[in-house]
Scaffold this active site. Structure first.
Site, PDB file in Angstrom:
ATOM      1  N   GLY A 271       7.485  23.890  -0.016  1.00 23.71           N
ATOM      2  CA  GLY A 271       6.829  23.311   1.163  1.00 23.71           C
ATOM      3  C   GLY A 271       7.396  21.954   1.536  1.00 23.71           C
ATOM      4  N   HIS A 388       3.777  -9.024   7.842  1.00 24.57           N
ATOM      5  CA  HIS A 388       2.569  -9.787   8.166  1.00 24.57           C
ATOM      6  C   HIS A 388       1.340  -9.200   7.499  1.00 24.57           C
ATOM      7  CE1 HIS A 388       4.674 -12.337  11.064  1.00 24.57           C
ATOM      8  NE2 HIS A 388       5.430 -11.258  11.214  1.00 24.57           N
ATOM      9  N   LYS A 508      -8.703  22.387  -5.130  1.00 24.51           N
ATOM     10  CA  LYS A 508      -8.882  23.511  -4.196  1.00 24.51           C
ATOM     11  C   LYS A 508      -9.936  24.473  -4.727  1.00 24.51           C
ATOM     12  CE  LYS A 508      -4.103  23.769  -2.441  1.00 24.51           C
ATOM     13  NZ  LYS A 508      -2.894  24.576  -2.333  1.00 24.51           N
TER      14      LYS A 508
END
Ligand code: F6P
Length: 547
Positions: A271, A388, A508
């Site tokens: 994937g 910053h 899951k």
């Protein structure tokens, strides 16, 4: 008697690196640069359009020689050959790992299990190109006969991060009268906001999922189908408004998408290594087939370099070795990815999955503890915004954060002095991190004594600077392949399986168990720990409460 491989931390080169680190940790980059005026040019390497300056990493020739020895003792060369040959190097899933085949030129061939995978790849690429051209030209019509104006990619993980990163990175080259959206989160807000201003009659959904069973993606895909049909009113409309990218034809058909509108790939594409497969369909529609093929060529140029360059001039190998040195010998726990290019704003998020899902492992391939730290945490933001916010910690915090700066010599949008300012900043940051500002220098400026410690920069903070002429599709391909191969190299050294992801399973499974407990009508019997039980009860109570 079993033939046990010597564990990494017991190998001669590892021991030598440990001894070497005792002195190397005390060396300052100021001394290393003072000792060798050529260091800045010498510790640099160039390939596939990318120039890597690693001179501001805390390495010496001896460090690099020992790291290269470590690579030799791990049989890195053989392991690279095994990957390119299609051996099943994903041992826990018994799969080949052949993302390099996705960008192998048409005229070559690679036969794995009796199949020429290069021919298969180009068959799919041709089909993608035909479809992309039809959508881009307006020839592909929606159910009511209107052309497609918006493309929504539904996917998650590798089926989202690659497409969205590539779209953002190469937006400059995209067809501007098409709108692209990316829906990944199962949080309904993601879908709602992505489609708020879209017209179903002009919207095409790409459902991208290797397995076509991922809970988030399938939930979003069903919501998308309902959203389309609520307006278009006819189930036949699905054929004109939904296409799939998957390895699972049966599930695609079960969802109601005609498999003629499915773009396939294979179980040998992981994937997080799939943005250059059919998972890149949205990228190809945005850029057009010509730019997409240039992207693939960039990947391929880096593949060739990785496979053939000697390790001491090999970009992915050097990057991997230096990363391992920082992690295991200088105790760095993270890596900051700092692109000085606004178009690369999603690149850090993309790398998070690529690196951490690949090498966030604690056992070796044979299941024994690794014995040292593996993947550091990857994070980052485009420059100069980070300057910053979190750069304070990188410059003066107590942690060591190695940085990968990425910059381009030419802007895609030349506007006044912007680009010179951008480059001045990236150069300044790398310089400041390396050399800092000594107590004596701060005192010499007349700083009051009490303020001196606050204004002192110890320096000696490692960074690399990656430079290309311009952010093009080919350069992006080379950049991604560089990190892919660097991840692979580190996985070889740690002897872990970089291509599985068992660590995502438990959550899951538990979510599947909890879902009915949240949704059931009666009071379910809860068998979790007391914290999870109490939270489930709270969500149930409050979900139905008006106060
Ligand atoms: O969460 C793990 C994972 O399997 C990733 O590795 C993958 O990229 C993602 O889920 C999506 O999977 P699929 O493409 O099968 O929907």
């Amino acid at each position: 008697m079993t033939n046990r491989i010597t564990p990494l931390t017991e190998r001669p080169s590892w021991k030598a690196l440990e001894a070497h680190a005792l002195t190397a940790r005390k060396q300052h980059l100021r001394e290393l640069f003072a000792r060798d005026p050529t260091r800045g040019e010498r510790l640099a390497v160039e390939a596939a359009g990318l120039y890597l300056d690693y001179s501001k990493q805390r390495v010496t020739d001896e460090t690099l020689a020992l790291l290269l020895q470590l690579a030799g003792e791990a049989n890195l060369g053989d392991r690279i050959d095994a990957m390119f040959r299609g051996d099943r190097i994903n041992v826990t899933e018994k799969r080949s790992v052949l993302h390099v085949a996705l960008r192998t030129p048409r005229q070559e061939s690679l036969v794995v299990d009796g199949q020429d995978v290069v021919a298969q790849v180009h068959g799919v690429l041709d089909k993608m190109a035909g479809f992309a051209d039809r959508v881009r030209s307006g020839e592909w019509k929606g159910h009511t006969g209107r052309p497609i104006r918006a493309i929504v990619n539904i996917g998650i993980g590798g089926s989202d991060l690659g497409p969205v990163m590539a779209y953002e990175a190469l937006r400059h080259y995209s067809q501007r009268d098409l709108t692209f959206r990316f829906v990944s989160n199962v949080d309904g807000t993601d879908f709602a906001e992505a489609t708020l201003d879209l017209d179903p009659a002009e919207t095409l959904f790409i459902v991208a999922s290797k397995t076509f069973t991922t809970q988030e993606t399938m939930t979003n895909a069903r919501t998308a189908r309902d959203w389309s049909l609520a307006t278009l009113q006819n189930p036949d409309a699905v054929a004109r408004h939904f296409v799939a990218v998957s390895t699972n034809a049966a599930e695609v058909a079960a969802f109601g998408i005609d498999t003629a509108n499915m773009f396939g790939f294979w179980d040998w594409v992981g994937g997080r290594y799939s943005m250059d497969s059919a998972i890149g369909l949205s990228t190809m529609i945005a850029l057009g087939p010509v730019h997409f093929r240039a992207l693939l060529d960039g990947f391929h140029q880096m593949d060739l370099h990785f496979r053939t360059a000697p390790f001491d001039r090999n970009l992915p190998v050097l990057m991997a070795l230096i990363g391992l040195w920082n992690t295991d010998f200088l105790d760095a726990g993270s890596v900051a990815i700092l692109p000085y290019e606004q178009y690369l704003k999603r690149f850090p998020a993309y790398l998070q999955q690529l690196v951490m899902e690949s090498n966030g492992k604690q056992v070796t391939q044979d299941g024994t503890p690794v014995g040292c730290q593996t993947s550091p945490i990857y994070w980052g933001e485009p420059g100069t915004n980070g300057q910053h916010s979190f750069y304070q910690l990188i410059h003066q915090g107590t942690r060591l954060v190695p940085c990968d700066f990425i910059a381009f010599a030419q802007p895609l949008h030349p506007v006044g002095r912007h680009h010179d300012l951008l480059l001045a900043n990236v150069l300044a940051q790398a310089e400041a991190l390396a050399f800092g500002r000594t107590r004596e220098e701060v005192e010499a400026e007349g700083t009051p004594a009490w303020l001196v410690p606050h204004r002192t920069f110890e320096g000696n903070r490692p960074s690399s600077v990656l430079v290309a002429d311009r952010l093009t599709p080919a350069v992006l391909g080379a950049l991604v392949a560089l990190y892919e191969h660097s991840v692979f190299t580190q996985g070889v050294l740690w002897d872990i399986d970089s291509f599985d992801q068992w660590g995502v399973q438990l959550g899951k499974v538990l979510a599947e168990r909890i879902l009915p407990e949240l949704e059931s009508e009666g009071q379910p019997v809860l068998g979790h720990d007391s914290s999870t039980n109490a939270l489930i009860r709270r969500f149930r109570d409050r979900a139905r409460s008006d106060d």
